[in-house]
Design an enzyme around this catalytic site. Structure first.
Site, PDB file in Angstrom:
ATOM      1  N   GLY A 257       0.672  -1.325  -0.714  1.00  0.00           N
ATOM      2  CA  GLY A 257       0.262  -0.284  -0.399  1.00  0.00           C
ATOM      3  C   GLY A 257       0.705   1.253   0.146  1.00  0.00           C
ATOM      4  CG  ASP A 258       3.656   2.228   3.101  1.00  0.00           C
ATOM      5  OD1 ASP A 258       2.448   2.373   3.471  1.00  0.00           O
ATOM      6  OD2 ASP A 258       4.730   0.865   3.919  1.00  0.00           O
TER       7      ASP A 258
HETATM    8  P1  ADP Z   1      -2.009  -2.605   2.634  1.00  0.00           P
HETATM    9  O1  ADP Z   1      -0.901  -2.959   1.781  1.00  0.00           O
HETATM   10  O2  ADP Z   1      -1.914  -1.249   2.776  1.00  0.00           O
HETATM   11  O3  ADP Z   1      -2.952  -3.496   2.722  1.00  0.00           O
HETATM   12  P2  ADP Z   1      -3.073  -3.739   0.104  1.00  0.00           P
HETATM   13  O4  ADP Z   1      -2.379  -5.367   0.337  1.00  0.00           O
HETATM   14  O5  ADP Z   1      -4.517  -3.263  -0.745  1.00  0.00           O
HETATM   15  O6  ADP Z   1      -2.569  -2.554   0.776  1.00  0.00           O
HETATM   16  O7  ADP Z   1      -2.310  -3.549  -1.457  1.00  0.00           O
HETATM   17  C1  ADP Z   1      -2.206  -2.726  -2.432  1.00  0.00           C
HETATM   18  C2  ADP Z   1      -1.797  -2.355  -3.858  1.00  0.00           C
HETATM   19  O8  ADP Z   1      -0.766  -3.382  -4.076  1.00  0.00           O
HETATM   20  C3  ADP Z   1      -3.049  -3.289  -4.419  1.00  0.00           C
HETATM   21  O9  ADP Z   1      -3.521  -2.183  -4.546  1.00  0.00           O
HETATM   22  C4  ADP Z   1      -2.441  -4.196  -5.860  1.00  0.00           C
HETATM   23  O10 ADP Z   1      -2.381  -2.894  -7.147  1.00  0.00           O
HETATM   24  C5  ADP Z   1      -1.188  -3.888  -5.525  1.00  0.00           C
HETATM   25  N1  ADP Z   1      -1.255  -5.966  -4.279  1.00  0.00           N
HETATM   26  C6  ADP Z   1      -1.357  -6.123  -3.735  1.00  0.00           C
HETATM   27  N2  ADP Z   1      -1.694  -7.833  -3.027  1.00  0.00           N
HETATM   28  C7  ADP Z   1      -1.568  -7.779  -4.677  1.00  0.00           C
HETATM   29  C8  ADP Z   1      -1.618  -9.651  -5.072  1.00  0.00           C
HETATM   30  N3  ADP Z   1      -1.940 -10.528  -4.036  1.00  0.00           N
HETATM   31  N4  ADP Z   1      -1.514  -9.669  -6.781  1.00  0.00           N
HETATM   32  C9  ADP Z   1      -2.199  -8.257  -7.369  1.00  0.00           C
HETATM   33  N5  ADP Z   1      -1.613  -7.098  -6.783  1.00  0.00           N
HETATM   34  C10 ADP Z   1      -1.635  -6.742  -5.398  1.00  0.00           C
END
Ligand code: ADP
Length: 302
Positions: A257-258
């Site tokens: 996310g960062d």
């Molecule tokens: P955080 O780290 O804040 O929990 P997320 O898990 O929602 O954030 O992920 C942030 C971004 O990272 C997503 O919008 C996507 O673009 C990418 N991402 C995270 N996990 C995946 C995954 N399993 N496959 C593809 N992209 C991912």
């Protein structure tokens, strides 16, 4: 618009286990991670700065040296003789990471206690970036001071971006967290939540509900991340969804996310359309999660 991307929050010492059974010391923290990636993504005519408070001891100096070595400006950082920086230790058990924190007395908790200094720091920024963790670690009084300072900066022309990064354990109680995060989101141009957190702590049924809730609070635009699922970008009367490319061989999702936020903001601030901004963001986050650790040098440094 001023070409200074200013992130505000807490950078901590990170102790990460090594294959030899020892620990490697590094520096990390959600807003610092975003500043670090923003420095990699933004063109050279932009500066990236970090505002926080540290001690005057050796490890605080090393933290500042790390930031400076990453081309992140630290001139405005508060320095306090009687405090030092926070620390966390990563523990591995059966491949799962858990974290132990020593941060309750960290210098960063006083980052908003000198309002004149804070006002001066934010007054030169084109974009101010902070998170729910930035405000969670402040006293209730300093939280008010902090948000007032952001309001003044915004009235003077700065853009403000915020990742709610909901961490109930850092807050007095869950209700205060929800209220404070909603208030903070209301003064932002961009709110960038992760749906997993919003579902857990606001009970939102879908990412669209999270987007609408932050728009109703006063945010101008909301970008909801959701791991591998669709990203939603919503502003008054407009909603777009984007499917991130699937990522295979995921190693460590720390800082997904960062890094997403950094790449999105960098593209958006330099004139990119929303579609281009999301695709740059998902591309970077997709690379970051294929490597171990928060700070992954997977872009050409500028
Ligand atoms: P955080 O780290 O804040 O929990 P997320 O898990 O929602 O954030 O992920 C942030 C971004 O990272 C997503 O919008 C996507 O673009 C990418 N991402 C995270 N996990 C995946 C995954 N399993 N496959 C593809 N992209 C991912």
């Amino acid at each position: 618009m001023s070409k200074l991307f200013l992130a505000i929050g807490e950078c901590m010492v990170e102790m990460a286990p090594t294959a030899e059974g020892t620990y490697a010391m590094g520096f990390a923290g959600d807003t610092l991670n975003t500043a670090w990636y923003a420095r990699k993504c933004l063109p050279g005519d932009w500066s990236v700065g970090y505002y926080t408070a540290v001690g005057t001891d050796k490890v605080s100096g090393e933290m500042l040296d790390f930031l400076k070595g990453s081309n992140i400006e630290t001139d405005a950082v508060r320095k306090l003789d009687d405090r030092t920086v926070g620390l966390y230790l990563i523990q591995l058990k059966d491949g799962e990471r858990s974290f132990a924190y020593w941060r309750s007395q960290s210098a960063a908790r006083l980052l908003a206690a000198d309002v004149a200094r804070l006002d001066e720091a934010v007054s030169s920024a084109g974009l101010i970036y902070f998170s729910g963790i930035t405000i969670a670690i402040l006293s209730p009084e300093d939280r008010k001071t902090f948000l007032s300072s952001l309001r003044r900066a915004r009235d003077a022309g700065a853009k403000v971006a915020f990742d709610p990064n909901l961490r109930p354990r850092l807050w007095e109680d869950a209700e205060t967290m929800r209220k404070s995060v909603t208030e903070a989101a209301g003064l932002c141009d961009l709110v960038m939540p992760s749906f997993e957190d919003e579902l857990a702590h606001f009970g939102d049924e879908t990412p669209a509900v999270s987007a609408d809730r932050y728009l109703a609070a006063g945010a101008k635009m909301v970008v909801v991340k959701n791991g591998p699922e669709d990203v939603i970008c919503a502003s008054a009367g407009e909603r777009q969804t984007f499917q991130p490319d699937p990522v295979r061989d995921i190693v460590d999702t720390t800082a997904a996310g960062d890094s997403f936020n950094a790449a999105f903001l960098s593209e958006y601030l330099t004139g990119g359309e929303i579609t281009a901004s999301v695709s740059a963001a998902a591309r970077l986050a997709g690379k970051v999660i294929r490597h171990r650790g928060a700070l992954v040098d997977c872009l050409q440094s500028r």
